[in-house]
Write a protein that holds these residues in place. Structure first.
Motif, PDB file in Angstrom:
ATOM      1  N   PHE A 255       0.720  -1.264  -0.002  1.00  0.00           N
ATOM      2  CA  PHE A 255       0.011   0.084  -0.059  1.00  0.00           C
ATOM      3  C   PHE A 255       1.016   1.178  -0.021  1.00  0.00           C
ATOM      4  CE2 PHE A 255      -2.622   3.199   2.215  1.00  0.00           C
ATOM      5  CZ  PHE A 255      -3.477   3.321   1.227  1.00  0.00           C
ATOM      6  N   GLY A 256       1.860   1.063   0.792  1.00  0.00           N
ATOM      7  CA  GLY A 256       2.653   2.414   0.885  1.00  0.00           C
ATOM      8  C   GLY A 256       3.643   2.543  -0.590  1.00  0.00           C
ATOM      9  N   ALA A 257       3.790   1.491  -1.138  1.00  0.00           N
ATOM     10  CA  ALA A 257       4.549   1.435  -2.173  1.00  0.00           C
ATOM     11  C   ALA A 257       3.687   2.256  -3.249  1.00  0.00           C
ATOM     12  CB  ALA A 257       4.755   0.225  -2.679  1.00  0.00           C
ATOM     13  N   ILE A 258       2.408   1.851  -3.276  1.00  0.00           N
ATOM     14  CA  ILE A 258       1.288   2.546  -4.347  1.00  0.00           C
ATOM     15  C   ILE A 258       1.385   4.012  -3.987  1.00  0.00           C
ATOM     16  CG2 ILE A 258      -1.132   2.725  -5.040  1.00  0.00           C
ATOM     17  CD1 ILE A 258      -1.421  -0.168  -4.372  1.00  0.00           C
ATOM     18  N   LEU A 259       1.307   4.663  -2.830  1.00  0.00           N
ATOM     19  CA  LEU A 259       1.455   6.014  -2.594  1.00  0.00           C
ATOM     20  C   LEU A 259       2.792   6.532  -3.005  1.00  0.00           C
ATOM     21  CD1 LEU A 259      -0.133   6.029   1.053  1.00  0.00           C
ATOM     22  CD2 LEU A 259      -1.399   6.455  -1.224  1.00  0.00           C
ATOM     23  N   MET A 260       3.918   5.694  -2.759  1.00  0.00           N
ATOM     24  CA  MET A 260       5.141   6.365  -3.030  1.00  0.00           C
ATOM     25  C   MET A 260       5.500   6.279  -4.516  1.00  0.00           C
ATOM     26  SD  MET A 260       6.678   7.758  -0.842  1.00  0.00           S
ATOM     27  CE  MET A 260       8.406   7.655  -1.127  1.00  0.00           C
ATOM     28  N   LYS A 261       4.639   5.345  -5.415  1.00  0.00           N
ATOM     29  CA  LYS A 261       5.065   5.235  -6.924  1.00  0.00           C
ATOM     30  C   LYS A 261       5.480   6.422  -7.821  1.00  0.00           C
ATOM     31  CE  LYS A 261       3.403   2.731 -10.857  1.00  0.00           C
ATOM     32  NZ  LYS A 261       2.564   2.245 -11.707  1.00  0.00           N
ATOM     33  N   PRO A 262       5.072   7.753  -7.591  1.00  0.00           N
ATOM     34  CA  PRO A 262       5.532   8.864  -8.257  1.00  0.00           C
ATOM     35  C   PRO A 262       6.861   9.198  -7.946  1.00  0.00           C
ATOM     36  CG  PRO A 262       3.077   9.191  -7.577  1.00  0.00           C
ATOM     37  CD  PRO A 262       3.618   8.105  -6.971  1.00  0.00           C
ATOM     38  N   LYS A 268      14.049   6.493 -10.120  1.00  0.00           N
ATOM     39  CA  LYS A 268      14.485   5.698 -11.095  1.00  0.00           C
ATOM     40  C   LYS A 268      15.017   6.364 -12.286  1.00  0.00           C
ATOM     41  CE  LYS A 268      13.276   1.359 -13.770  1.00  0.00           C
ATOM     42  NZ  LYS A 268      12.306   0.584 -13.709  1.00  0.00           N
ATOM     43  N   LYS A 269      14.240   7.229 -12.735  1.00  0.00           N
ATOM     44  CA  LYS A 269      14.745   8.432 -13.979  1.00  0.00           C
ATOM     45  C   LYS A 269      15.771   8.943 -13.614  1.00  0.00           C
ATOM     46  CE  LYS A 269      12.875  11.689 -17.268  1.00  0.00           C
ATOM     47  NZ  LYS A 269      11.683  12.495 -17.422  1.00  0.00           N
ATOM     48  N   LYS A 270      16.123   9.326 -12.446  1.00  0.00           N
ATOM     49  CA  LYS A 270      17.086  10.120 -12.316  1.00  0.00           C
ATOM     50  C   LYS A 270      18.269   9.610 -12.005  1.00  0.00           C
ATOM     51  CE  LYS A 270      18.870  13.782  -9.079  1.00  0.00           C
ATOM     52  NZ  LYS A 270      19.340  14.859 -10.099  1.00  0.00           N
ATOM     53  N   ILE A 271      18.327   8.263 -11.662  1.00  0.00           N
ATOM     54  CA  ILE A 271      19.646   7.452 -11.689  1.00  0.00           C
ATOM     55  C   ILE A 271      19.667   6.466 -12.839  1.00  0.00           C
ATOM     56  CG2 ILE A 271      19.593   7.594  -9.216  1.00  0.00           C
ATOM     57  CD1 ILE A 271      18.505   4.733  -8.940  1.00  0.00           C
ATOM     58  N   ASP A 272      18.862   6.540 -13.854  1.00  0.00           N
ATOM     59  CA  ASP A 272      18.946   5.696 -14.821  1.00  0.00           C
ATOM     60  C   ASP A 272      20.112   6.035 -15.795  1.00  0.00           C
ATOM     61  OD1 ASP A 272      18.632   3.813 -16.900  1.00  0.00           O
ATOM     62  OD2 ASP A 272      16.444   4.277 -17.080  1.00  0.00           O
ATOM     63  N   TRP A 273      20.892   5.333 -16.080  1.00  0.00           N
ATOM     64  CA  TRP A 273      21.992   5.659 -17.365  1.00  0.00           C
ATOM     65  C   TRP A 273      21.538   5.922 -18.432  1.00  0.00           C
ATOM     66  CZ3 TRP A 273      22.754   2.937 -21.480  1.00  0.00           C
ATOM     67  CH2 TRP A 273      22.360   1.305 -21.349  1.00  0.00           C
ATOM     68  N   GLN A 274      20.306   5.238 -18.840  1.00  0.00           N
ATOM     69  CA  GLN A 274      19.779   5.696 -20.409  1.00  0.00           C
ATOM     70  C   GLN A 274      19.451   7.078 -20.353  1.00  0.00           C
ATOM     71  OE1 GLN A 274      19.340   2.754 -22.389  1.00  0.00           O
ATOM     72  NE2 GLN A 274      18.675   1.008 -21.178  1.00  0.00           N
ATOM     73  N   GLU A 275      18.983   7.708 -19.197  1.00  0.00           N
ATOM     74  CA  GLU A 275      18.493   9.184 -19.462  1.00  0.00           C
ATOM     75  C   GLU A 275      19.679  10.032 -19.930  1.00  0.00           C
ATOM     76  OE1 GLU A 275      15.740  10.929 -18.813  1.00  0.00           O
ATOM     77  OE2 GLU A 275      14.628   8.816 -18.577  1.00  0.00           O
ATOM     78  N   TYR A 276      20.881   9.685 -19.611  1.00  0.00           N
ATOM     79  CA  TYR A 276      22.164  10.398 -19.925  1.00  0.00           C
ATOM     80  C   TYR A 276      22.696   9.967 -21.353  1.00  0.00           C
ATOM     81  CZ  TYR A 276      21.549  11.384 -15.092  1.00  0.00           C
ATOM     82  OH  TYR A 276      20.765  11.868 -13.994  1.00  0.00           O
ATOM     83  N   GLY A 277      22.113   9.052 -21.762  1.00  0.00           N
ATOM     84  CA  GLY A 277      22.473   8.705 -23.392  1.00  0.00           C
ATOM     85  C   GLY A 277      23.956   8.012 -23.618  1.00  0.00           C
ATOM     86  N   GLY A 278      24.905   8.921 -23.559  1.00  0.00           N
ATOM     87  CA  GLY A 278      26.258   8.578 -23.699  1.00  0.00           C
ATOM     88  C   GLY A 278      27.288   9.453 -23.294  1.00  0.00           C
ATOM     89  N   ALA A 279      28.488   9.288 -23.529  1.00  0.00           N
ATOM     90  CA  ALA A 279      29.543  10.055 -23.115  1.00  0.00           C
ATOM     91  C   ALA A 279      30.576  10.567 -24.139  1.00  0.00           C
ATOM     92  CB  ALA A 279      30.721   8.906 -22.028  1.00  0.00           C
ATOM     93  N   PRO A 280      30.725  11.882 -24.100  1.00  0.00           N
ATOM     94  CA  PRO A 280      31.454  12.382 -25.173  1.00  0.00           C
ATOM     95  C   PRO A 280      32.931  12.064 -24.959  1.00  0.00           C
ATOM     96  CG  PRO A 280      30.862  14.016 -23.483  1.00  0.00           C
ATOM     97  CD  PRO A 280      30.208  12.625 -23.087  1.00  0.00           C
ATOM     98  N   LEU A 281      33.525  11.767 -25.940  1.00  0.00           N
ATOM     99  CA  LEU A 281      35.223  11.571 -25.971  1.00  0.00           C
ATOM    100  C   LEU A 281      35.804  13.135 -26.143  1.00  0.00           C
ATOM    101  CD1 LEU A 281      37.508   9.642 -25.665  1.00  0.00           C
ATOM    102  CD2 LEU A 281      37.421   9.526 -28.280  1.00  0.00           C
ATOM    103  N   LEU A 282      36.085  13.738 -25.093  1.00  0.00           N
ATOM    104  CA  LEU A 282      36.674  15.108 -25.028  1.00  0.00           C
ATOM    105  C   LEU A 282      38.482  14.806 -25.354  1.00  0.00           C
ATOM    106  CD1 LEU A 282      35.314  16.361 -21.681  1.00  0.00           C
ATOM    107  CD2 LEU A 282      34.225  16.638 -24.141  1.00  0.00           C
ATOM    108  N   GLY A 283      38.600  16.027 -26.043  1.00  0.00           N
ATOM    109  CA  GLY A 283      40.182  16.034 -26.656  1.00  0.00           C
ATOM    110  C   GLY A 283      40.384  15.563 -28.181  1.00  0.00           C
ATOM    111  N   VAL A 284      39.239  15.017 -28.896  1.00  0.00           N
ATOM    112  CA  VAL A 284      39.519  14.909 -30.184  1.00  0.00           C
ATOM    113  C   VAL A 284      38.927  15.883 -30.971  1.00  0.00           C
ATOM    114  CG1 VAL A 284      39.602  12.241 -30.025  1.00  0.00           C
ATOM    115  CG2 VAL A 284      37.369  13.192 -30.334  1.00  0.00           C
ATOM    116  N   LYS A 285      39.526  15.917 -32.585  1.00  0.00           N
ATOM    117  CA  LYS A 285      38.763  16.787 -33.395  1.00  0.00           C
ATOM    118  C   LYS A 285      37.298  16.444 -33.679  1.00  0.00           C
ATOM    119  CE  LYS A 285      43.272  18.267 -35.075  1.00  0.00           C
ATOM    120  NZ  LYS A 285      44.429  18.254 -36.161  1.00  0.00           N
ATOM    121  N   GLY A 286      36.607  16.994 -33.703  1.00  0.00           N
ATOM    122  CA  GLY A 286      35.008  16.599 -34.043  1.00  0.00           C
ATOM    123  C   GLY A 286      34.268  16.244 -32.883  1.00  0.00           C
ATOM    124  N   CYS A 287      33.171  15.554 -32.795  1.00  0.00           N
ATOM    125  CA  CYS A 287      32.396  15.208 -31.787  1.00  0.00           C
ATOM    126  C   CYS A 287      32.103  13.574 -31.610  1.00  0.00           C
ATOM    127  CB  CYS A 287      30.923  15.942 -31.511  1.00  0.00           C
ATOM    128  SG  CYS A 287      30.083  15.343 -30.504  1.00  0.00           S
TER     129      CYS A 287
END
Length: 326
Positions: A255-262, A268-287
């Motif tokens: 019951f508590g989980a239902i109330l806390m679902k939002p 879950k969204k904040k800590i999900d790595w999929q939300e950040y997509g990918g990692a840039p390789l900094l220091g090379v010409k281009g992106c």
């Protein structure tokens, strides 16, 4: 309009989630997508209304995860090789790949070349903290580093934080086993002295500072960074599995989980790595944006957005200008 090359065949799950991510991104923000792979496989997946925004670059091979990254230069008909060549030839501003990360790094460094004054490129990734995100670099490009490498990572990270994260004065810290200046190994002690040249350097930081919002840019060698990254992925997954199992133990918990679902969904969204997509390789010409091999459509979409933001900014020129001061 910005041109983005997408390694359409390189992910763990084939072309479908990658193309789904491209479609999602195109529906939000139009750009020219150059899909690199087998056109006869890719074309049927593109909706009619988006065909005018999609082009194809033929590549008959995929650089498999089992291959050694050093072989990437020899495999010129692979999708990742041809995608990087599009950047080199000026046909696109960026490349996104969920394929072999080692091959992406090797090809980007050797085919595109490094920015002026950059000794080694670094992979930078955003980590969630209690107030927003922390930029962590390097997370895998360089397992062994010298103090000058870490100093340059700090400069590149600071530029990225200013240009992309929109932080006017990013707080830069060096990962160590204690906050005191005397803590750490020989590498961190030597690097600490170099980083004192940076006005926004706040000193050493510990692993917990990734998440408490005390720093904006945290610098470390690629070995430590990759261990941290993979550990955090594992912890996040384990926490939700433990919670799910515990909630099922009694009716009050359910019951508590239902109330806390939002709240759970936001966490879950904040800590999900999929939300950040990918990692840039900094220091090379281009992106070059390196995505996780297990990326779903949402992760690919977010990786493409990263590539667009990077391409719209003047990050590489800013990195060269900052490094020239030292």
């Amino acid at each position: 309009m910005i041109n983005i090359a997408i390694d359409a065949m390189g992910g763990d799950f084939g072309e479908k989630p990658i193309i789904e991510g491209v479609i999602k991104a195109l529906n939000v923000k139009p750009f020219n997508a150059i899909l690199v792979g087998k056109s006869e496989v890719l074309k049927p997946l593109i909706p009619k209304n988006l065909e005018h925004l999609v082009q194809y670059e033929e590549a008959r091979e995929v650089f498999s995860m089992e291959k050694n990254a050093t072989d990437a230069l020899k495999r010129k008909d692979t999708s990742i090789y041809k995608a990087v060549e599009l950047v080199k030839n000026g046909k696109v501003q960026a490349v996104v790949s969920a394929g072999h990360s080692g091959a992406s790094m090797s090809l980007a460094t050797l085919r595109l070349g490094r920015l002026q004054n950059v000794l080694r490129p670094a992979i930078a990734t955003l980590m969630p903290n209690i107030a927003g995100t922390t930029l962590l670099l390097d997370v895998g490009a360089n397992t062994d580093c010298k103090s000058e490498n870490l100093f340059q990572f700090a400069v590149m990270g600071e530029v990225y934080a200013k240009e992309i994260m929109q932080i006017a004065k990013p707080r830069i810290a060096l990962l160590s086993n204690g906050e005191e200046e005397c803590k750490g190994n020989e590498l961190t002690k030597e690097t600490h002295q170099l980083m004192k040249k940076l006005p926004n350097f706040i000193g050493n930081a510990e692993g917990r500072d990734i998440f408490n919002a005390n720093v904006d840019v945290l610098v470390c060698d690629g070995f430590s960074g990759n261990v941290i990254l993979k550990s955090c992925e594992g912890v996040a997954g384990a926490i939700f599995k433990i919670l799910k199992a515990d909630i099922k133990t009694n009716l009050i918990s359910k019951f508590g989980a239902i109330l806390m679902k939002p709240s759970f969904m936001r966490l879950k969204k904040k800590i999900d790595w999929q939300e950040y997509g990918g990692a840039p390789l900094l220091g090379v010409k281009g992106c070059v944006i390196i995505s996780h091999g297990k990326s779903d459509a949402r992760a690919i979409q977010n990786a493409i957005f990263q590539a667009l933001h990077f391409s719209e900014a003047n990050i590489n020129k800013a990195i060269e200008n900052e490094l020239s001061k030292f």
